[in-house]
Scaffold this motif. Structure first.
Motif, PDB file in Angstrom:
ATOM      1  N   PHE A  89      -4.361  37.578  70.622  1.00 19.69           N
ATOM      2  CA  PHE A  89      -2.907  37.644  70.486  1.00 19.69           C
ATOM      3  C   PHE A  89      -2.244  37.435  71.853  1.00 19.69           C
ATOM      4  CE2 PHE A  89      -3.023  39.747  66.298  1.00 19.69           C
ATOM      5  CZ  PHE A  89      -4.296  40.275  66.295  1.00 19.69           C
ATOM      6  N   TYR A 116       1.515  38.702  73.314  1.00 18.66           N
ATOM      7  CA  TYR A 116       2.750  39.446  73.110  1.00 18.66           C
ATOM      8  C   TYR A 116       3.671  39.175  74.292  1.00 18.66           C
ATOM      9  CZ  TYR A 116       0.999  42.256  69.208  1.00 18.66           C
ATOM     10  OH  TYR A 116       0.535  42.672  67.987  1.00 18.66           O
ATOM     11  N   GLY A 169      10.533  46.602  73.681  1.00 19.95           N
ATOM     12  CA  GLY A 169       9.122  46.729  73.358  1.00 19.95           C
ATOM     13  C   GLY A 169       8.460  45.365  73.292  1.00 19.95           C
ATOM     14  N   LEU A 170       7.168  45.377  73.056  1.00 22.11           N
ATOM     15  CA  LEU A 170       6.421  44.124  72.972  1.00 22.11           C
ATOM     16  C   LEU A 170       6.672  43.457  71.619  1.00 22.11           C
ATOM     17  CD1 LEU A 170       4.821  45.929  75.097  1.00 22.11           C
ATOM     18  CD2 LEU A 170       2.869  44.486  74.532  1.00 22.11           C
ATOM     19  N   LEU A 205       5.197  40.266  69.080  1.00 26.86           N
ATOM     20  CA  LEU A 205       4.127  39.311  68.852  1.00 26.86           C
ATOM     21  C   LEU A 205       4.660  37.899  69.045  1.00 26.86           C
ATOM     22  CD1 LEU A 205       1.226  38.691  67.905  1.00 26.86           C
ATOM     23  CD2 LEU A 205       2.107  38.691  65.561  1.00 26.86           C
ATOM     24  N   ARG A 215      -8.188  42.067  69.245  1.00 28.16           N
ATOM     25  CA  ARG A 215      -8.629  43.051  68.263  1.00 28.16           C
ATOM     26  C   ARG A 215     -10.097  42.765  68.057  1.00 28.16           C
ATOM     27  NH1 ARG A 215      -5.275  42.630  63.223  1.00 28.16           N
ATOM     28  NH2 ARG A 215      -3.959  44.191  64.181  1.00 28.16           N
ATOM     29  N   GLN A 246      -8.297  48.180  64.034  1.00 29.14           N
ATOM     30  CA  GLN A 246      -6.864  48.262  64.232  1.00 29.14           C
ATOM     31  C   GLN A 246      -6.459  48.321  65.688  1.00 29.14           C
ATOM     32  OE1 GLN A 246      -4.280  47.825  62.284  1.00 29.14           O
ATOM     33  NE2 GLN A 246      -5.793  47.216  60.793  1.00 29.14           N
ATOM     34  N   LEU A 255      -5.753  47.388  69.338  1.00 32.82           N
ATOM     35  CA  LEU A 255      -5.567  46.224  70.186  1.00 32.82           C
ATOM     36  C   LEU A 255      -5.880  46.621  71.624  1.00 32.82           C
ATOM     37  CD1 LEU A 255      -2.283  44.491  68.980  1.00 32.82           C
ATOM     38  CD2 LEU A 255      -4.617  43.702  68.706  1.00 32.82           C
ATOM     39  N   PHE A 302      -5.207  45.461  75.377  1.00 29.77           N
ATOM     40  CA  PHE A 302      -4.256  44.605  76.085  1.00 29.77           C
ATOM     41  C   PHE A 302      -4.737  44.285  77.495  1.00 29.77           C
ATOM     42  CE2 PHE A 302      -0.542  44.317  73.397  1.00 29.77           C
ATOM     43  CZ  PHE A 302      -0.685  45.378  72.529  1.00 29.77           C
ATOM     44  N   TYR A 338      -0.118  51.963  59.431  1.00 28.22           N
ATOM     45  CA  TYR A 338      -0.695  52.352  60.718  1.00 28.22           C
ATOM     46  C   TYR A 338       0.429  52.640  61.700  1.00 28.22           C
ATOM     47  CZ  TYR A 338      -5.400  50.895  59.389  1.00 28.22           C
ATOM     48  OH  TYR A 338      -6.623  50.791  58.792  1.00 28.22           O
ATOM     49  N   PHE A 389       0.907  53.733  65.960  1.00 26.75           N
ATOM     50  CA  PHE A 389       0.235  53.799  67.259  1.00 26.75           C
ATOM     51  C   PHE A 389       1.191  54.373  68.309  1.00 26.75           C
ATOM     52  CE2 PHE A 389      -3.119  50.891  65.840  1.00 26.75           C
ATOM     53  CZ  PHE A 389      -2.476  50.197  64.829  1.00 26.75           C
ATOM     54  N   TYR A 449       1.504  54.305  72.457  1.00 30.94           N
ATOM     55  CA  TYR A 449       1.032  53.721  73.699  1.00 30.94           C
ATOM     56  C   TYR A 449       1.843  54.289  74.858  1.00 30.94           C
ATOM     57  CZ  TYR A 449      -1.795  49.920  71.680  1.00 30.94           C
ATOM     58  OH  TYR A 449      -2.764  49.191  71.036  1.00 30.94           O
ATOM     59  N   GLN A 490       2.900  53.135  78.886  1.00 31.90           N
ATOM     60  CA  GLN A 490       2.908  52.009  79.817  1.00 31.90           C
ATOM     61  C   GLN A 490       3.325  52.471  81.202  1.00 31.90           C
ATOM     62  OE1 GLN A 490       5.830  48.833  79.170  1.00 31.90           O
ATOM     63  NE2 GLN A 490       4.307  47.306  79.776  1.00 31.90           N
ATOM     64  N   LEU A 516      -0.832  49.148  79.708  1.00 28.88           N
ATOM     65  CA  LEU A 516      -0.647  49.733  78.384  1.00 28.88           C
ATOM     66  C   LEU A 516      -1.905  50.491  77.977  1.00 28.88           C
ATOM     67  CD1 LEU A 516       1.051  46.888  76.385  1.00 28.88           C
ATOM     68  CD2 LEU A 516       1.811  49.246  76.395  1.00 28.88           C
ATOM     69  N   LEU A 547      -3.554  52.912  74.923  1.00 31.10           N
ATOM     70  CA  LEU A 547      -3.436  53.476  73.585  1.00 31.10           C
ATOM     71  C   LEU A 547      -3.758  54.964  73.658  1.00 31.10           C
ATOM     72  CD1 LEU A 547      -3.108  53.162  70.504  1.00 31.10           C
ATOM     73  CD2 LEU A 547      -5.563  52.664  70.402  1.00 31.10           C
ATOM     74  N   TYR A 558      -3.831  56.756  67.312  1.00 33.39           N
ATOM     75  CA  TYR A 558      -3.243  56.055  66.189  1.00 33.39           C
ATOM     76  C   TYR A 558      -3.578  56.747  64.872  1.00 33.39           C
ATOM     77  CZ  TYR A 558      -7.470  53.294  64.884  1.00 33.39           C
ATOM     78  OH  TYR A 558      -8.715  52.867  64.471  1.00 33.39           O
ATOM     79  N   ASP A 581      -7.954  57.997  65.745  1.00 32.57           N
ATOM     80  CA  ASP A 581      -8.590  57.925  67.064  1.00 32.57           C
ATOM     81  C   ASP A 581      -7.624  58.488  68.093  1.00 32.57           C
ATOM     82  OD1 ASP A 581     -10.245  55.238  68.942  1.00 32.57           O
ATOM     83  OD2 ASP A 581      -9.759  57.301  69.492  1.00 32.57           O
ATOM     84  N   SER A 617      -8.812  59.368  71.204  1.00 33.95           N
ATOM     85  CA  SER A 617      -9.616  59.377  72.427  1.00 33.95           C
ATOM     86  C   SER A 617      -8.814  59.008  73.663  1.00 33.95           C
ATOM     87  CB  SER A 617     -10.811  58.430  72.282  1.00 33.95           C
ATOM     88  OG  SER A 617     -10.370  57.113  72.028  1.00 33.95           O
ATOM     89  N   PHE A 639       5.580  53.939  74.049  1.00 33.46           N
ATOM     90  CA  PHE A 639       5.903  53.059  72.927  1.00 33.46           C
ATOM     91  C   PHE A 639       5.220  53.544  71.663  1.00 33.46           C
ATOM     92  CE2 PHE A 639       8.236  49.674  74.809  1.00 33.46           C
ATOM     93  CZ  PHE A 639       7.745  49.515  76.093  1.00 33.46           C
ATOM     94  N   GLY A 656      -1.786  47.060  57.455  1.00 32.11           N
ATOM     95  CA  GLY A 656      -3.127  46.504  57.409  1.00 32.11           C
ATOM     96  C   GLY A 656      -3.505  45.851  58.718  1.00 32.11           C
ATOM     97  N   ARG A 657      -3.972  44.596  58.634  1.00 22.94           N
ATOM     98  CA  ARG A 657      -4.450  43.897  59.819  1.00 22.94           C
ATOM     99  C   ARG A 657      -3.399  42.968  60.410  1.00 22.94           C
ATOM    100  NH1 ARG A 657      -9.677  41.632  57.013  1.00 22.94           N
ATOM    101  NH2 ARG A 657      -9.387  40.016  58.558  1.00 22.94           N
ATOM    102  N   GLY A 701      -0.098  41.950  62.753  1.00 23.67           N
ATOM    103  CA  GLY A 701       0.235  42.323  64.126  1.00 23.67           C
ATOM    104  C   GLY A 701       1.119  43.556  64.169  1.00 23.67           C
ATOM    105  N   TYR A 702       1.146  44.173  65.314  1.00 20.75           N
ATOM    106  CA  TYR A 702       1.962  45.365  65.512  1.00 20.75           C
ATOM    107  C   TYR A 702       3.430  45.001  65.655  1.00 20.75           C
ATOM    108  CZ  TYR A 702      -2.307  47.738  67.346  1.00 20.75           C
ATOM    109  OH  TYR A 702      -3.549  48.280  67.547  1.00 20.75           O
ATOM    110  N   PHE A 749       6.476  46.803  67.690  1.00 27.14           N
ATOM    111  CA  PHE A 749       6.737  47.856  68.660  1.00 27.14           C
ATOM    112  C   PHE A 749       8.183  48.316  68.594  1.00 27.14           C
ATOM    113  CE2 PHE A 749       3.148  48.342  71.621  1.00 27.14           C
ATOM    114  CZ  PHE A 749       2.334  47.316  71.192  1.00 27.14           C
TER     115      PHE A 749
END
Lengths: 113, 112
Positions: free
Chosen positions: A34, A36, A43-44, A46, A93, A99, A101, A103, B31, B33, B35, B37, B43, B45, B48, B56, B58, B91, B97-98, B100-101, B103
């Motif tokens: 991707f 962005y 914000g970012l 896509l 990804r 899920q 990403l 960066f 989903y 998330f 983040y 920055q 950035l 994570l 999420y 996750d 972590s 952020f 699903g899959r 793109g995000y 923000f």
């Protein structure tokens, strides 16, 4: 591990110049890739994506081709405008269905009139 | 759709205070998330959720950080107690699903 390395910025160009921002990745398997864009104070967003080798993502005059042999996804635009000034992030990804990403560090682009 | 809504846009607080950042994802996205920055680390994570369940965490830096998603339309990120090194732009992003995000515009946090 999975990571993205971007060309160090900042990059400064004149309007109508050709743009390339390099991006290479390290990943196990077959990641989706991707680009962005982040405009000041926002914000970012896509910009484009590619999900398999040799795919070309394109949007707003920007293009990037997923090159598995060189593990690269370089962003290009033939003629930049002042409004393209922003920070650009390459991301991956790392597997289908994942899920998260990952960066890159971002490349700040400034276009002068 | 109004997109991902974050509040506040800016927050200035004193060290040791509790800070709560809020996020409303796009309706129907499953989903969410969080983040952070910074200039030094880019950035990161933090955590999420999928269908309101944390998947996750972590990336959460310390126990001072906690995140909740009590329902599909709201999430919070809390820092207690806050420290100057927590200063960053936070952020929130959501996705279906899959795809793109998407923000939000971020919350700029300054801890003095």
């Amino acid at each position: 591990g999975n990571s993205v390395t971007q060309m160090e910025g900042p990059v400064t160009l004149s309007e109508e110049a050709f743009l390339t921002i390099n991006c290479t990745y390290t990943a196990t398997g077959y990641p989706s890739l991707f680009w962005y864009v982040q405009y000041p104070g926002e914000g970012l967003q896509l910009l484009l994506k590619a999900t398999k080798a040799d795919d070309k993502g394109s949007n707003k005059g920007f293009e990037a081709t997923y090159r598995k042999e060189t593990t690269s996804f370089h962003l290009e635009k033939g003629s930049v405008q002042v409004s393209d000034s922003a920070v650009y992030f390459c991301a991956l990804r790392y597997r289908q269905g994942a899920q998260k990403l990952v960066f890159g560090q971002g490349t700040r682009l400034t276009i002068n009139p | 759709d109004a997109g991902v809504i974050q509040s506040p846009r800016h927050e200035v607080t004193e060290m040791g205070q509790e800070v709560t950042l809020r996020c409303k994802p796009i309706s129907g996205h499953d989903y969410l998330f969080w983040y952070r920055q910074t200039m030094m680390r880019g950035l990161e994570l933090l955590i999420y959720f999928n269908n309101n369940v944390p998947i996750d965490d972590s990336g959460m830096p310390e126990d001072r950080f906690s995140a909740k998603m009590p329902n599909a339309s709201f999430s919070t990120l809390k820092i207690q107690p806050s420290e100057p090194r927590d200063s960053a732009v936070y952020f929130c992003a959501s996705s279906l699903g899959r795809d793109g995000y998407t923000f939000g515009s971020g919350t700029r946090l300054t801890v003095v």
